[in-house]
Scaffold this active site. Structure first.
Site, short mmCIF file in Angstrom:
data_model
loop_
_atom_site.label_atom_id
_atom_site.label_comp_id
_atom_site.label_asym_id
_atom_site.label_seq_id
_atom_site.Cartn_x
_atom_site.Cartn_y
_atom_site.Cartn_z
N CYS A 2 2.71 -18.17 -7.66
CA CYS A 2 3.69 -19.44 -7.65
C CYS A 2 3.98 -19.80 -9.03
CB CYS A 2 3.08 -20.77 -7.07
SG CYS A 2 2.27 -20.18 -5.29
N ARG A 27 8.27 -15.79 -10.01
CA ARG A 27 6.89 -15.70 -9.62
C ARG A 27 6.74 -16.10 -8.10
NH1 ARG A 27 3.74 -16.57 -14.03
NH2 ARG A 27 2.15 -17.07 -12.67
N TRP A 73 4.66 -18.73 -3.68
CA TRP A 73 4.50 -17.27 -3.11
C TRP A 73 3.61 -17.62 -2.07
CZ3 TRP A 73 1.19 -13.71 -1.92
CH2 TRP A 73 1.56 -12.58 -1.53
N ASN A 99 -1.32 -23.30 -8.18
CA ASN A 99 -0.94 -21.79 -8.23
C ASN A 99 -2.31 -21.14 -7.94
OD1 ASN A 99 -0.15 -19.28 -8.47
ND2 ASN A 99 -0.34 -19.43 -10.77
N GLY A 100 -2.48 -20.45 -6.98
CA GLY A 100 -4.29 -19.68 -6.70
C GLY A 100 -4.26 -19.69 -5.37
N GLU A 484 6.15 6.34 -9.40
CA GLU A 484 7.04 5.21 -9.87
C GLU A 484 8.27 4.98 -9.22
OE1 GLU A 484 7.98 1.79 -12.04
OE2 GLU A 484 6.31 2.77 -11.23
N LYS A 488 9.69 1.93 -7.14
CA LYS A 488 10.71 1.15 -7.38
C LYS A 488 11.80 0.93 -6.20
CE LYS A 488 9.87 -0.88 -10.53
NZ LYS A 488 8.68 -0.48 -10.84
N GLU A 491 10.59 -1.30 -3.48
CA GLU A 491 10.47 -2.59 -3.98
C GLU A 491 11.91 -3.44 -3.95
OE1 GLU A 491 7.99 -4.08 -7.71
OE2 GLU A 491 8.48 -2.04 -8.11
N HIS A 507 0.49 20.73 2.42
CA HIS A 507 -0.63 20.30 3.07
C HIS A 507 -0.40 18.93 4.18
CE1 HIS A 507 -2.54 22.98 0.24
NE2 HIS A 507 -1.83 22.68 -0.81
N LYS A 606 6.49 -11.60 -9.60
CA LYS A 606 6.35 -10.69 -10.85
C LYS A 606 5.06 -10.61 -11.01
CE LYS A 606 7.90 -8.46 -14.44
NZ LYS A 606 8.36 -7.26 -14.24
C1 AGP Z 1 6.26 -3.22 -10.41
O1 AGP Z 1 7.69 -3.21 -10.33
C2 AGP Z 1 5.56 -4.54 -9.76
N1 AGP Z 1 6.00 -5.65 -10.22
C3 AGP Z 1 4.33 -4.40 -9.66
O2 AGP Z 1 3.67 -3.24 -8.99
C4 AGP Z 1 3.44 -4.77 -11.04
O3 AGP Z 1 3.48 -3.55 -11.74
C5 AGP Z 1 1.96 -5.11 -10.75
O4 AGP Z 1 1.94 -6.07 -10.00
C6 AGP Z 1 1.08 -5.06 -12.06
O5 AGP Z 1 1.40 -6.30 -12.77
P1 AGP Z 1 1.34 -6.27 -14.43
O6 AGP Z 1 1.66 -5.04 -14.97
O7 AGP Z 1 1.86 -7.54 -14.51
O8 AGP Z 1 -0.34 -6.51 -14.25
#
Ligand code: AGP
Length: 611
Positions: A2, A27, A73, A99-100, A484, A488, A491, A507, A606
């Site tokens: 959050c 966040r 969040w 937050n947590g 990757e 992307k 996401e 396979h 994020k």
């Molecule tokens: C990637 O686009 C995502 N936001 C997520 O997978 C991110 O890479 C992951 O949460 C790790 O975050 P960090 O690099 O801040 O530790």
């Protein structure tokens, strides 16, 4: 996970808190709320984005000199008005944001219910607030002491900030596991989950450590350690400009950050790589070069995109440094009880430096004697402070939830370390060493070249935006890039996508191939190229659509593929820094073509500060 903001001072609190929540919205954006204190405590909260909260408060009397704010969040309790923060205590006199995650909230809730308390929401946070007030009222103690006593019982992660109607000139804050920064102004203080809400008011900040409490007044910041002793705040000067956290004329932060990659990689190389002199200078490496040269094993640890950077680094370190390398998902590594031996070096990769699983995995490994080297983007973050040495990626603030420039900056730092270490260990010839650093110095300009293909990629995205599934394939250094690319797209466009080593298709996954299934090949020229051509023909034979990221002038793949995006030629080991860019653009333009919020994709945040 959050975003938390608070203010106490002589300015109007609401506008400062609102702008802070807008800056921290990456966040979490399930709900938002503020509590303001002007004689009386008023709380406003709403399901949805900060804009909806702002809209609902037009015309209200929001006058106050102190307040707390939250963008959520959701973990405990679905996104709704009643589960939104801030929460109010049973007496109505306290408000709290958190937050947590409070892992042991259920037994405490039971205890309080047995005492007759009735809860408004489903959240763990409300339980902690009621618990604090119960101690505050029944143990005849100060709010500060009640918070200290309550937190002793808490298992989990938290940053909490409390507002007390009885003491309008004081905020109480505490931290364990989740990030908290306090900005120091003239007769005012700003509190936030990271520096982005603070930067426009002051550059003087204090990063709060685990188990520390802060008693914050307009003209005073008191920090206390777990033993209730006062400690001197360590003030850091922020090295960040406001423009860095603005969109700078781009429609979205994600697009801005994709186009910032030439600069991000250049800034990452600046002061470290001198291709003319043939030198790589990295303070964190130079200081520990012998230890790193003697490393028995290198373990790369991270999550999500950072884990993909680690996977590519595994190939590169083994090739250049001839040392056993493992790459670990932090969330598995922290619980798997891994064998850590003296001489093991852990390279922790994280953009935010606050990812809970990575943080705890490192704490465990450090306690078992491993040497922790951090590759982190956010200056002053928890992982940076936990690491015994490190290298910042200097990508600048990354606001878009999907990591882009931080990924290419992570790769750049990891290449620099591997090339330097390989050469220092004598595993790399002088010619190969000079060739690689010469090639690395050319990357920023080559990325600028790749970015010119954005309109082509946008057209591809428009064509394939309604696809139900995508496959991404690569071999060798390009396999992590295939993963990757798939991440992307998932996401940002919510299209199901999977990445595979191309040879793995036979396979099993090749069963997924049917008419028009888009299969993206990361196919820049390398030692595997001929094999990849066969893999592409296997897909074509089953009527799949082959989209390929190729090296310029690769006419062979051009003939096989349905669509190609060409990138400048580069050493095969460094080509991933180029081939990933069209995949970032594909995800961006596909999300855009589907009308989705590309900066704040659903269900994501994020920085994942809870496990
Ligand atoms: C990637 O686009 C995502 N936001 C997520 O997978 C991110 O890479 C992951 O949460 C790790 O975050 P960090 O690099 O801040 O530790």
């Amino acid at each position: 996970m959050c975003g938390i903001v608070a203010y106490i001072g002589n300015q109007e609190a609401y506008p400062i808190i609102l702008k802070g929540l807008q800056r921290l919205e990456y966040r979490g954006y399930d709900s938002a709320g503020v509590a303001l204190l002007d004689q009386k405590l008023t709380i406003y909260k709403k399901k949805g984005k900060v804009a909806e909260l702002e809209g609902s408060l037009i015309g209200k009397n929001l006058h106050a000199k102190s307040g707390i704010g939250h963008t959520r969040w959701a973990t405990h309790g679905e996104p709704s008005d009643r589960n939104a923060h801030p929460h109010r205590s049973p007496s109505g006199k306290l408000a709290m944001v958190h937050n947590g995650i409070i892992e042991n909230y259920a037994p405490i809730k039971k205890e309080l219910q047995n005492k007759g308390y009735v809860f408004e929401s489903d959240t763990d946070t409300e339980v902690l607030l009621y618990f604090i007030e119960d101690i505050y009222q029944n143990d005849a103690t100060s709010l500060e002491e009640a918070v200290r006593i309550a937190l002793k019982r808490i298992i989990g992660a938290y940053v909490i900030i409390l507002l007390d109607e009885a003491h309008p000139d004081t905020l109480i804050a505490a931290r364990k596991g989740s990030p908290l920064v306090i900005g120091i102004g003239k007769n005012e203080h700003f509190l936030a989950s990271d520096a982005s809400p603070i930067i426009e008011y002051t550059k003087e900040v204090v990063y709060i450590n685990d188990y520390e409490m802060a008693i914050v007044k307009p003209d005073e910041l008191i920090l206390k350690n777990p033993g209730n002793e006062r400690i001197t705040p360590f003030i850091t000067k922020l090295d960040m400009e406001l423009a860095a956290i603005e969109k700078g004329g781009y429609e979205h932060f994600m697009l801005k950050e994709i186009f910032e990659q030439p600069t991000a990689v250049f800034d990452c190389l600046r002061g470290r790589l001198d291709a003319k002199a043939g030198t790589i200078r990295m303070g964190g490496i130079d200081k520990h070069l012998d230890l790193l040269k003697e490393a028995k094993r290198i373990i790369l640890v991270g999550c999500g995109t950072s884990w993909h950077a680690g996977l590519l680094a595994e190939y590169v370190f083994e090739e250049l440094c001839r040392v056993p390398v493992e790459v670990e998902y932090a969330s598995e590594f922290r619980y798997r009880n891994p064998v850590i031996n003296p001489g093991d070096v852990i390279i922790a990769i994280s953009q935010s430096g606050e990812t809970a699983d990575t943080l705890v995995a490192l704490e465990n490994a450090k306690n078992q004697g491993a040497f922790i080297f951090g590759v982190v983007n956010v200056v002053g973050s928890s992982i940076a402070r936990l690491s015994q040495a490190g290298a910042y990626t200097h990508a600048g603030p990354e606001i878009g939830v999907a990591s882009t420039k931080a990924f290419t900056a992570q790769l750049t730092v990891l290449y620099l370390i591997a090339i330097k270490l390989g050469y220092a260990k004598g595993c790399l010839s002088r010619d190969r060493y000079l060739h690689l650093i010469g090639e690395l110095a050319l990357i920023p300009d080559k990325i600028s070249e790749v970015l010119k293909s954005a309109p082509e990629v946008a057209a591809l995205a428009e064509k394939y935006k309604d696809a139900r599934d995508f496959l991404f394939l690569g071999r060798g250094y390009n396999f992590p890039i295939a993963l990757e690319g798939a991440l992307k797209l998932k996401e940002i466009s919510y299209i199901h996508a999977e990445g595979y080593p191309a040879a793995e298709m036979k396979h099993g996954p090749i069963a997924l191939v049917e008419d028009n299934l888009p299969v993206v090949f990361v196919a820049t020229k390398d030692a595997y190229h001929d094999k990849l051509i066969s893999n592409a023909q296997e897909i074509k034979a089953r009527k799949g659509n082959v989209l390929a990221i190729i090296s310029e002038n690769d006419t062979v793949f051009q003939d096989i593929a349905d669509e190609t995006i060409a990138v400048p030629a580069a050493d095969e080991m460094l080509a991933p820094l180029l081939s990933v860019v069209p995949l970032q653009l594909l995800a961006y333009y596909t999300g855009l073509a589907k009308g989705l919020d590309v900066d704040k994709p659903r269900n994501l945040a994020k920085s994942v500060t809870v496990e």
